[in-house]
Design a protein around this motif. Structure first.
Motif, PDB file in Angstrom:
ATOM      1  N   ASP A 296      -4.571   8.358   2.832  1.00  0.00           N
ATOM      2  CA  ASP A 296      -5.667   8.900   2.798  1.00  0.00           C
ATOM      3  C   ASP A 296      -6.584   8.854   1.466  1.00  0.00           C
ATOM      4  O   ASP A 296      -7.560   8.657   1.206  1.00  0.00           O
ATOM      5  N   THR A 297      -5.504   8.819   0.252  1.00  0.00           N
ATOM      6  CA  THR A 297      -6.170   8.809  -1.007  1.00  0.00           C
ATOM      7  C   THR A 297      -6.938   7.413  -1.127  1.00  0.00           C
ATOM      8  O   THR A 297      -7.690   7.334  -1.786  1.00  0.00           O
ATOM      9  N   PHE A 298      -6.087   6.281  -0.877  1.00  0.00           N
ATOM     10  CA  PHE A 298      -6.733   5.143  -0.979  1.00  0.00           C
ATOM     11  C   PHE A 298      -7.240   4.445   0.266  1.00  0.00           C
ATOM     12  O   PHE A 298      -7.810   3.207   0.157  1.00  0.00           O
ATOM     13  N   ASN A 299      -7.991   5.571   1.145  1.00  0.00           N
ATOM     14  CA  ASN A 299      -8.793   4.958   2.159  1.00  0.00           C
ATOM     15  C   ASN A 299      -8.319   3.811   2.896  1.00  0.00           C
ATOM     16  O   ASN A 299      -9.059   2.885   3.197  1.00  0.00           O
TER      17      ASN A 299
ATOM     18  N   GLN B 228       1.075  16.320  -3.356  1.00  0.00           N
ATOM     19  CA  GLN B 228       0.782  16.206  -1.930  1.00  0.00           C
ATOM     20  C   GLN B 228       0.778  17.497  -1.496  1.00  0.00           C
ATOM     21  O   GLN B 228       0.164  17.817  -0.327  1.00  0.00           O
TER      22      GLN B 228
ATOM     23  N   PHE C  75      -0.480  10.873   2.851  1.00  0.00           N
ATOM     24  CA  PHE C  75      -1.199  11.283   1.887  1.00  0.00           C
ATOM     25  C   PHE C  75      -1.954   9.935   0.726  1.00  0.00           C
ATOM     26  O   PHE C  75      -2.829  10.105   0.572  1.00  0.00           O
ATOM     27  N   TYR C  76      -1.062   8.746   0.871  1.00  0.00           N
ATOM     28  CA  TYR C  76      -1.422   7.873   0.104  1.00  0.00           C
ATOM     29  C   TYR C  76      -2.408   7.090   0.867  1.00  0.00           C
ATOM     30  O   TYR C  76      -3.244   6.254   0.096  1.00  0.00           O
TER      31      TYR C  76
ATOM     32  N   VAL D 139      -6.413  15.712  -0.875  1.00  0.00           N
ATOM     33  CA  VAL D 139      -6.505  14.233  -1.298  1.00  0.00           C
ATOM     34  C   VAL D 139      -7.776  13.987  -1.891  1.00  0.00           C
ATOM     35  O   VAL D 139      -8.696  14.410  -1.612  1.00  0.00           O
ATOM     36  N   ASP D 140      -7.523  13.152  -3.154  1.00  0.00           N
ATOM     37  CA  ASP D 140      -8.752  12.857  -3.683  1.00  0.00           C
ATOM     38  C   ASP D 140      -8.481  11.776  -5.036  1.00  0.00           C
ATOM     39  O   ASP D 140      -7.300  11.580  -5.175  1.00  0.00           O
ATOM     40  N   ARG D 141      -9.462  10.996  -5.093  1.00  0.00           N
ATOM     41  CA  ARG D 141      -9.363   9.915  -6.022  1.00  0.00           C
ATOM     42  C   ARG D 141     -10.700  10.018  -7.058  1.00  0.00           C
ATOM     43  O   ARG D 141     -11.988  10.237  -6.457  1.00  0.00           O
TER      44      ARG D 141
ATOM     45  N   ALA E 151       2.664   2.331 -10.186  1.00  0.00           N
ATOM     46  CA  ALA E 151       3.284   2.975  -9.045  1.00  0.00           C
ATOM     47  C   ALA E 151       2.734   4.609  -9.052  1.00  0.00           C
ATOM     48  O   ALA E 151       2.614   5.045  -9.945  1.00  0.00           O
ATOM     49  N   VAL E 152       2.722   4.802  -7.692  1.00  0.00           N
ATOM     50  CA  VAL E 152       2.122   6.281  -7.451  1.00  0.00           C
ATOM     51  C   VAL E 152       3.098   7.218  -8.005  1.00  0.00           C
ATOM     52  O   VAL E 152       2.551   8.564  -8.150  1.00  0.00           O
ATOM     53  N   ASN E 153       4.245   7.039  -8.153  1.00  0.00           N
ATOM     54  CA  ASN E 153       5.333   8.060  -8.646  1.00  0.00           C
ATOM     55  C   ASN E 153       5.548   7.777 -10.119  1.00  0.00           C
ATOM     56  O   ASN E 153       6.595   8.528 -10.709  1.00  0.00           O
TER      57      ASN E 153
ATOM     58  N   ASN F 118     -11.879   0.384  -0.564  1.00  0.00           N
ATOM     59  CA  ASN F 118     -13.391   0.585  -0.813  1.00  0.00           C
ATOM     60  C   ASN F 118     -13.560   1.923  -1.352  1.00  0.00           C
ATOM     61  O   ASN F 118     -12.534   2.738  -1.475  1.00  0.00           O
TER      62      ASN F 118
ATOM     63  N   THR G  97      -2.181  -1.446 -13.410  1.00  0.00           N
ATOM     64  CA  THR G  97      -2.007  -0.720 -11.708  1.00  0.00           C
ATOM     65  C   THR G  97      -0.677  -0.168 -11.949  1.00  0.00           C
ATOM     66  O   THR G  97       0.485  -1.062 -12.146  1.00  0.00           O
TER      67      THR G  97
ATOM     68  N   ASN H  81       5.421  12.881   2.655  1.00  0.00           N
ATOM     69  CA  ASN H  81       4.190  12.499   3.414  1.00  0.00           C
ATOM     70  C   ASN H  81       3.549  11.272   2.614  1.00  0.00           C
ATOM     71  O   ASN H  81       2.545  11.051   1.877  1.00  0.00           O
TER      72      ASN H  81
ATOM     73  N   THR I 189      -0.521  -6.883  -4.872  1.00  0.00           N
ATOM     74  CA  THR I 189      -2.026  -7.041  -5.263  1.00  0.00           C
ATOM     75  C   THR I 189      -2.466  -5.517  -5.862  1.00  0.00           C
ATOM     76  O   THR I 189      -1.547  -4.669  -5.913  1.00  0.00           O
ATOM     77  N   ASP I 190      -3.465  -5.578  -6.472  1.00  0.00           N
ATOM     78  CA  ASP I 190      -3.644  -4.562  -7.142  1.00  0.00           C
ATOM     79  C   ASP I 190      -3.875  -3.001  -6.139  1.00  0.00           C
ATOM     80  O   ASP I 190      -3.890  -2.034  -6.374  1.00  0.00           O
ATOM     81  N   SER I 191      -4.200  -3.417  -4.568  1.00  0.00           N
ATOM     82  CA  SER I 191      -4.354  -2.556  -3.830  1.00  0.00           C
ATOM     83  C   SER I 191      -3.258  -1.951  -3.171  1.00  0.00           C
ATOM     84  O   SER I 191      -3.091  -1.310  -2.256  1.00  0.00           O
ATOM     85  N   THR I 192      -1.951  -2.628  -3.627  1.00  0.00           N
ATOM     86  CA  THR I 192      -0.649  -2.330  -3.132  1.00  0.00           C
ATOM     87  C   THR I 192      -0.193  -0.993  -3.561  1.00  0.00           C
ATOM     88  O   THR I 192      -0.333  -0.775  -4.636  1.00  0.00           O
ATOM     89  N   ILE I 193       0.163  -0.121  -2.437  1.00  0.00           N
ATOM     90  CA  ILE I 193       0.578   1.311  -3.037  1.00  0.00           C
ATOM     91  C   ILE I 193       2.034   1.167  -3.084  1.00  0.00           C
ATOM     92  O   ILE I 193       2.837   0.876  -2.242  1.00  0.00           O
ATOM     93  N   ILE I 194       2.426   1.313  -4.290  1.00  0.00           N
ATOM     94  CA  ILE I 194       3.877   0.938  -4.734  1.00  0.00           C
ATOM     95  C   ILE I 194       4.581   2.278  -5.245  1.00  0.00           C
ATOM     96  O   ILE I 194       3.696   3.191  -5.907  1.00  0.00           O
ATOM     97  N   ALA I 195       5.956   2.523  -4.943  1.00  0.00           N
ATOM     98  CA  ALA I 195       6.682   3.707  -5.706  1.00  0.00           C
ATOM     99  C   ALA I 195       7.768   2.873  -6.429  1.00  0.00           C
ATOM    100  O   ALA I 195       8.439   2.017  -5.766  1.00  0.00           O
TER     101      ALA I 195
ATOM    102  N   LYS J 120      -7.273   1.290   5.794  1.00  0.00           N
ATOM    103  CA  LYS J 120      -7.869   1.047   7.047  1.00  0.00           C
ATOM    104  C   LYS J 120      -6.987   1.504   8.251  1.00  0.00           C
ATOM    105  O   LYS J 120      -5.921   1.430   7.911  1.00  0.00           O
TER     106      LYS J 120
END
Lengths: 190, 205
Positions: free
Chosen positions: B57-60, A56, B54-55, A60-62, A113-115, A21, A111, B51, B130-136, B62
């Motif tokens: 929190d970043t991607f809210n 980190q 951290f992710y 935290v922000d988007r 990866a976060v790294n 969201n 989309t 941490n 999916t697009d909402s998966t947090i991946i490294a 649930k």
């Protein structure tokens, strides 16, 4: 019967997990040109662009942007904003199989990866207003600058600044943004 | 009255079916690989000292999803996979658990030159990213020699030690848990399938 089908569909939709969201943020008055950074620019033909703060050690922000114009909220100086996802649709001139220029309709989506730093914005340590550039949203050149000519560059920058002016009306940022627009207009006249 | 019964039935059916579709892979029964292919059996364990919240929190994320364990997506070997049309193996596995995969053996070797997807806060039963998966993304470059005529191959427990915002890989260990793996494999797949040892090694280029 029809009613029950509709109710079932609605209940199914409610049971499905929500996919992320995006909270709407208000302008934080405590973040001023003295202690934060606002960046602006354009991503040609992008529909949605999502950046997140990847260090980190920092806040935290988007930052989510709809459309091609990018005007950030005030962010923490020295932080790092990483492209997370984007999508768009537009027309591009490309060479066909005979080497002749043709207009193609393109759609792109990504989309990451976060790294994976496909396109990082290293936020300067010095607070203030910063221009990130005018980029092509098309995937193959996401992090290469798009400049067809100086006139287009000027137009794109002014467009983003006008959007910034609207967003930051009544805040301390307004004056800085107006000054930047004026500076660009003067440069153009000379 | 009839309408009411139908409606209640539909609601109950929906409630039953949803959790079922969410976690349909528990223990898979693998079928014998084709000639020239083998079944790979191993574990991947990623130990992240950064941490990860951290992710969240970043991607809210649930609240209930924040307690989910992490998963990994099985890396694809250099030679294309040979999934039989009749059997699609689960490719998203809980971090630290066993996986099965089919792979072609080329010149007695299995080679990997691919990416390992670490999926943060992802249920093991999930079937696709999916697009909402947090991946490294982590590098996965290994190879092993497979003895001739073997069909079921244990490639080791691959342990990644990862740190920081960029998920830097500090160290990779290939742990030989063959004795335990043999017991677990027999329990899951039956005594008639013989597991051989062919541990992965870091690829020498």
């Amino acid at each position: 019967m029809k009613k029950s089908i509709v109710t079932v569909i609605v209940s199914v939709l409610l049971l499905m997990p929500a996919l992320g969201n995006s909270p709407k943020k208000e302008n934080d008055k405590s973040l001023t040109p003295e202690n934060s950074v606002v960046f602006y620019g354009t991503f040609r033909d992008n529909k949605k662009t999502v950046y997140f703060q990847s260090n980190q050690e920092m806040n935290v922000d988007r930052q989510e942007f709809k459309g091609s114009i990018i005007v950030s909220d005030p962010v923490q100086p020295g932080s790092n904003y990483r492209l997370f996802s984007f999508n768009g649709k537009g027309k591009r001139v490309m060479k066909d199989q005979y080497g002749l220029p043709q207009v193609f309709s393109c759609e792109w989506e990504g989309t990451y990866a976060v790294n994976y730093s496909v396109f990082d914005l290293k936020i300067p340590v010095e607070p203030g207003l910063y221009y990130i550039g005018n980029y092509d949203g098309y995937e193959s050149s996401i992090n290469s600058k798009y400049v067809e000519n100086e006139k287009d560059e000027y137009k794109a920058q002014i467009k983003a600044l006008k959007a910034a002016l609207k967003k930051y009306k009544g805040t301390e940022w307004e004056k800085i943004i107006s000054e930047k627009i004026e500076e660009l207009e003067n440069e153009k006249e000379n | 009255m009839k309408k009411k019964i139908k409606f209640t039935f539909a609601i109950i059916l929906t409630l039953i079916l949803f959790p079922l579709t969410a976690q349909k892979n528990k223990e898979v029964k693998i079928s014998e690989p084709e000639d020239g292919a083998v079944v790979l059996y191993g574990k991947i364990k990623i130990i992240y000292n950064g941490n990860k919240y951290f992710y969240a929190d970043t991607f809210n994320l649930k609240e209930e999803d924040r307690n989910e364990s992490d998963s990994y997506k099985i890396p694809v070997p250099l030679q294309a996979n040979c999934h039989r049309k009749s059997q699609k193996l689960p490719d998203i596995i809980e971090n630290g658990n066993y996986f099965y995969d089919y792979a072609w053996v080329v010149r007695n070797k299995i080679k990997y030159n691919s990416l390992l997807n670490l999926l943060l806060f992802t249920k093991p039963g999930v079937t696709k990213i999916t697009d909402s998966t947090i991946i490294a993304w982590l590098p996965f470059c290994f190879e092993c020699s497979v003895p001739k005529k073997e069909k079921y191959v244990y490639i080791g427990t691959i342990v990644y030690y990862v740190s920081g915002s960029d998920f830097k890989v500090d160290r990779v260990e290939i742990v030989d848990d063959y004795d335990q793996a043999k017991i677990d494999f027999s329990k899951a797949q039956g005594e008639d399938k013989q597991l051989c040892r062919a541990l992965l090694e870091i690829k020498k280029e």
